[in-house]
Design a protein around this motif. Sequence first.
Motif, PDB file in Angstrom:
ATOM      1  N   UNK A   1     -16.985   9.950  42.229  1.00 47.83           N
ATOM      2  CA  UNK A   1     -16.067   9.638  43.208  1.00 47.83           C
ATOM      3  C   UNK A   1     -15.177  10.858  43.668  1.00 47.83           C
ATOM      4  N   UNK A   2     -14.578  10.682  44.600  1.00 48.48           N
ATOM      5  CA  UNK A   2     -13.896  11.983  45.345  1.00 48.48           C
ATOM      6  C   UNK A   2     -12.399  12.310  44.689  1.00 48.48           C
ATOM      7  N   UNK A   3     -12.392  11.590  43.800  1.00 50.04           N
ATOM      8  CA  UNK A   3     -10.916  12.034  42.774  1.00 50.04           C
ATOM      9  C   UNK A   3      -9.736  11.223  43.082  1.00 50.04           C
ATOM     10  N   UNK A   4      -9.691  10.406  44.340  1.00 51.98           N
ATOM     11  CA  UNK A   4      -8.687   9.636  44.699  1.00 51.98           C
ATOM     12  C   UNK A   4      -8.492   8.332  44.077  1.00 51.98           C
ATOM     13  N   UNK A   5      -9.495   8.105  43.199  1.00 48.41           N
ATOM     14  CA  UNK A   5      -9.488   6.788  42.571  1.00 48.41           C
ATOM     15  C   UNK A   5      -8.177   6.785  41.391  1.00 48.41           C
ATOM     16  N   UNK A   6      -7.323   5.784  41.603  1.00 51.05           N
ATOM     17  CA  UNK A   6      -6.206   5.476  40.632  1.00 51.05           C
ATOM     18  C   UNK A   6      -6.578   4.501  39.515  1.00 51.05           C
ATOM     19  N   UNK A   7      -7.454   3.595  40.053  1.00 48.09           N
ATOM     20  CA  UNK A   7      -7.989   2.406  39.062  1.00 48.09           C
ATOM     21  C   UNK A   7      -9.250   1.805  39.386  1.00 48.09           C
ATOM     22  N   UNK A   8      -9.913   1.705  38.504  1.00 50.99           N
ATOM     23  CA  UNK A   8     -11.186   0.846  38.582  1.00 50.99           C
ATOM     24  C   UNK A   8     -11.431  -0.480  37.774  1.00 50.99           C
ATOM     25  N   UNK A   9     -11.998  -1.480  37.960  1.00 56.11           N
ATOM     26  CA  UNK A   9     -12.265  -2.606  37.030  1.00 56.11           C
ATOM     27  C   UNK A   9     -13.546  -3.151  37.355  1.00 56.11           C
ATOM     28  N   UNK A  10     -14.223  -3.745  36.367  1.00 54.82           N
ATOM     29  CA  UNK A  10     -15.544  -4.414  36.718  1.00 54.82           C
ATOM     30  C   UNK A  10     -15.371  -5.473  35.719  1.00 54.82           C
ATOM     31  N   UNK A  11     -15.750  -6.747  36.218  1.00 49.18           N
ATOM     32  CA  UNK A  11     -15.532  -8.023  35.513  1.00 49.18           C
ATOM     33  C   UNK A  11     -16.768  -8.890  35.789  1.00 49.18           C
ATOM     34  N   UNK A  12     -17.025  -9.661  35.135  1.00 49.18           N
ATOM     35  CA  UNK A  12     -18.037 -10.664  35.349  1.00 49.18           C
ATOM     36  C   UNK A  12     -17.906 -12.186  35.270  1.00 49.18           C
ATOM     37  N   UNK A  13     -16.755 -12.518  35.849  1.00 44.60           N
ATOM     38  CA  UNK A  13     -16.473 -14.080  35.911  1.00 44.60           C
ATOM     39  C   UNK A  13     -16.173 -14.097  37.542  1.00 44.60           C
ATOM     40  N   UNK A  14     -16.376 -15.374  38.109  1.00 41.22           N
ATOM     41  CA  UNK A  14     -15.890 -15.736  39.475  1.00 41.22           C
ATOM     42  C   UNK A  14     -14.626 -15.319  39.830  1.00 41.22           C
ATOM     43  N   UNK A  15     -14.556 -14.560  40.870  1.00 41.35           N
ATOM     44  CA  UNK A  15     -13.335 -14.199  41.396  1.00 41.35           C
ATOM     45  C   UNK A  15     -12.271 -13.607  40.423  1.00 41.35           C
ATOM     46  N   UNK A  16     -13.117 -13.093  39.469  1.00 38.82           N
ATOM     47  CA  UNK A  16     -11.906 -12.254  38.636  1.00 38.82           C
ATOM     48  C   UNK A  16     -11.753 -10.849  39.086  1.00 38.82           C
ATOM     49  N   UNK A  17     -11.818 -10.345  40.270  1.00 41.94           N
ATOM     50  CA  UNK A  17     -11.478  -9.025  40.733  1.00 41.94           C
ATOM     51  C   UNK A  17     -10.044  -9.239  41.520  1.00 41.94           C
ATOM     52  N   UNK A  18      -9.652 -10.472  41.316  1.00 45.25           N
ATOM     53  CA  UNK A  18      -8.193 -10.661  41.578  1.00 45.25           C
ATOM     54  C   UNK A  18      -7.084 -10.337  40.894  1.00 45.25           C
ATOM     55  N   UNK A  19      -7.752  -9.838  39.713  1.00 41.66           N
ATOM     56  CA  UNK A  19      -6.626  -9.707  38.442  1.00 41.66           C
ATOM     57  C   UNK A  19      -5.833  -8.411  38.553  1.00 41.66           C
ATOM     58  N   UNK A  20      -4.723  -8.476  37.935  1.00 40.45           N
ATOM     59  CA  UNK A  20      -3.848  -7.246  37.998  1.00 40.45           C
ATOM     60  C   UNK A  20      -4.369  -6.366  37.113  1.00 40.45           C
ATOM     61  N   UNK A  21      -3.991  -5.070  37.095  1.00 45.47           N
ATOM     62  CA  UNK A  21      -4.467  -4.180  36.335  1.00 45.47           C
ATOM     63  C   UNK A  21      -4.370  -4.311  34.662  1.00 45.47           C
ATOM     64  N   UNK A  22      -3.168  -4.900  34.163  1.00 49.17           N
ATOM     65  CA  UNK A  22      -3.099  -5.318  32.874  1.00 49.17           C
ATOM     66  C   UNK A  22      -4.277  -6.396  32.460  1.00 49.17           C
ATOM     67  N   UNK A  23      -4.259  -7.474  33.268  1.00 51.09           N
ATOM     68  CA  UNK A  23      -5.165  -8.333  32.845  1.00 51.09           C
ATOM     69  C   UNK A  23      -6.685  -7.827  33.106  1.00 51.09           C
ATOM     70  N   UNK A  24      -6.963  -7.016  33.812  1.00 52.86           N
ATOM     71  CA  UNK A  24      -8.166  -6.508  34.109  1.00 52.86           C
ATOM     72  C   UNK A  24      -8.506  -5.569  32.799  1.00 52.86           C
ATOM     73  N   UNK A  25      -7.669  -4.865  32.519  1.00 54.62           N
ATOM     74  CA  UNK A  25      -7.761  -3.862  31.571  1.00 54.62           C
ATOM     75  C   UNK A  25      -8.202  -4.686  30.011  1.00 54.62           C
ATOM     76  N   UNK A  26      -7.600  -5.675  29.828  1.00 61.34           N
ATOM     77  CA  UNK A  26      -7.469  -6.626  28.716  1.00 61.34           C
ATOM     78  C   UNK A  26      -8.883  -7.321  28.735  1.00 61.34           C
TER      79      UNK A  26
END
Length: 148
Positions: free
Chosen positions: A107-132
């Motif tokens: 990526x171009x270096x502007x990324x502050x955070x990235x999260x991949x998840x595998x359950x329905x609509x899980x990409x609504x999570x906040x950073x803390x929950x996503x990291x967990x």
Amino acid sequence: MSKSTKLFVTGLCLIASISFNEALECYHCSSETIGSEQFCGQVFREDKIPETLERYNLSVVRSCTSTSEHLIPTCRKIEEKRNGNIITKRFCFYTNKSDSIFCNEPHDGSREFCQDCFTNKCNSASQLIAQQLGFILIPLLIAKVTLI
């Protein structure tokens, strides 16, 4: 059955459901799109999605499936810093089953955070929950790759 064995079996069941190409539902939006900033910011606000989207048969939920046995559909959330502002994007992403680290493509270096998840609509999570979630799911996915 020990607690770790139960967790491992549960993880394999989750991964098996991903592997059979069931449709994964992911939020699909960007906070830089006019009108989306109200609900698609760093914190996802489902209650702020405009009713007009439904009226025009539009949705911020996409069905993500993979026709390749080598790709895993994932829900992704990224945050990028541009011109001093944080831009949040949520979308379907397809990652190679052999990848042991997700969010690792260039990526171009502007990324502050990235999260991949595998359950329905899980990409609504906040950073803390996503990291967990990541700490729980990534080792299970790695275990699956080594078993194949």
